[in-house]
Design an enzyme around this catalytic site. Structure first.
Site, PDB file in Angstrom:
ATOM      1  N   LYS A   1     -18.675  59.496 -27.536  1.00 50.33           N
ATOM      2  CA  LYS A   1     -20.123  59.317 -28.019  1.00 50.33           C
ATOM      3  C   LYS A   1     -20.315  59.406 -29.406  1.00 50.33           C
ATOM      4  CE  LYS A   1     -20.744  64.396 -27.467  1.00 50.33           C
ATOM      5  NZ  LYS A   1     -19.590  64.576 -28.303  1.00 50.33           N
TER       6      LYS A   1
ATOM      7  N   ARG B   1     -26.592  72.077 -27.311  1.00 48.18           N
ATOM      8  CA  ARG B   1     -25.201  72.708 -26.543  1.00 48.18           C
ATOM      9  C   ARG B   1     -25.455  73.225 -25.529  1.00 48.18           C
ATOM     10  NH1 ARG B   1     -20.145  71.417 -28.719  1.00 48.18           N
ATOM     11  NH2 ARG B   1     -20.930  70.774 -30.608  1.00 48.18           N
TER      12      ARG B   1
ATOM     13  N   ARG C   1      -2.692  60.452 -29.027  1.00 47.87           N
ATOM     14  CA  ARG C   1      -2.798  60.416 -30.517  1.00 47.87           C
ATOM     15  C   ARG C   1      -1.799  60.883 -31.391  1.00 47.87           C
ATOM     16  NH1 ARG C   1      -9.384  61.438 -31.466  1.00 47.87           N
ATOM     17  NH2 ARG C   1      -8.812  63.567 -31.256  1.00 47.87           N
TER      18      ARG C   1
ATOM     19  N   ARG D   1      -1.431  66.350 -33.432  1.00 54.59           N
ATOM     20  CA  ARG D   1      -2.052  67.556 -33.909  1.00 54.59           C
ATOM     21  C   ARG D   1      -2.088  68.639 -32.812  1.00 54.59           C
ATOM     22  NH1 ARG D   1      -6.325  64.136 -37.354  1.00 54.59           N
ATOM     23  NH2 ARG D   1      -6.699  63.194 -35.220  1.00 54.59           N
TER      24      ARG D   1
ATOM     25  N   ARG E   1     -10.751  73.005 -24.204  1.00 48.44           N
ATOM     26  CA  ARG E   1     -12.219  72.258 -24.747  1.00 48.44           C
ATOM     27  C   ARG E   1     -12.959  71.940 -23.960  1.00 48.44           C
ATOM     28  NH1 ARG E   1     -10.248  68.340 -29.104  1.00 48.44           N
ATOM     29  NH2 ARG E   1     -12.532  67.789 -29.624  1.00 48.44           N
TER      30      ARG E   1
END
Ligand SMILES: [Zn+2]
Length: 217
Positions: free
Chosen positions: A13, A88, A127, A160, A171
């Protein structure tokens, strides 16, 4: 054109908001950027927020709302914006509606870019980053020339902590818990439009352009 973009972490986004900013010359506003800009000043409201962050605490909604409002001191957002990462939760959404109403402004559309959690976990957990130069790769869509080795400096790539599946799942859980009510809030207000974020960036962008084309602005 006043737009809010919602969507889970990793759905793209932020990229979409930046593309819209470039194409329509409307500022892309993220709470992260607002906070960072404020921290570079000695504005008391920034110092207040910093105290929470330094203690590892969440910045309270009421303070976050006031901080977002400081962004409106700059005129560029008076005629349009693409908000990303705010509101949020419902308390923030209500405060933002009130703030806009007081100025006779309103959000034109809330674009909810969504996809299955598994797709996001797959994307983000692929990633890899070079600990030396910071170059980023992806094990499927952006491979280094030699597996797991940085093209620039031959350093071994790492994953990471943020990109580990457990962290991503965590998350996503928080995201769903917090934002489901916000999505519902904007759905009830007749502003919500869903976009399928399971394809590539161009696919998402095409859907968003269609929505914007249907708006009268
Ligand atoms: Zn490197």
């Amino acid at each position: 054109m006043r737009i809010i973009i919602m969507g889970p972490p990793g759905v793209g986004k932020g990229t979409e908001a930046s593309m819209l900013e470039a194409q329509f010359n409307i500022p892309h506003v993220s709470t992260g950027d607002i906070f960072r800009a404020l921290f570079r000043t000695d504005d008391p409201i920034g110092i207040e927020a910093r105290e929470y962050i330094d203690k590892g605490l969440l910045v309270p909604d009421e303070l976050t709302n006031r901080i977002v409002e400081t962004r409106f001191r700059t005129e560029d957002v008076h005629h349009g914006f693409i908000f990303d990462g705010y509101p949020r939760n419902v308390a923030q959404a209500e405060a933002f509606t009130k703030f806009l109403n007081e100025r006779n402004w309103k959000v034109d559309t809330v674009i909810n870019v969504d996809t299955k959690d598994e797709t996001i976990i797959e994307r983000l957990s692929g990633r890899r980053v070079c600990p030396k130069c910071g170059a980023t790769y992806h094990i499927v869509s952006n491979k280094p020339r030699i597996e797991n080795i940085c093209d620039n400096d031959q350093t071994e790539l790492i994953q990471r902590k943020d990109d580990k599946p457990e962290t991503i799942k965590n998350r996503l859980e928080i995201y769903h818990r917090e934002t489901k009510p916000v999505i519902e809030y904007y759905r009830k207000a007749g502003l919500l439009v869903n976009v399928d974020g399971s394809g590539d960036i161009e696919n998402t962008h095409r859907q968003v352009l269609k929505i914007i084309g249907d708006l009268k602005w």
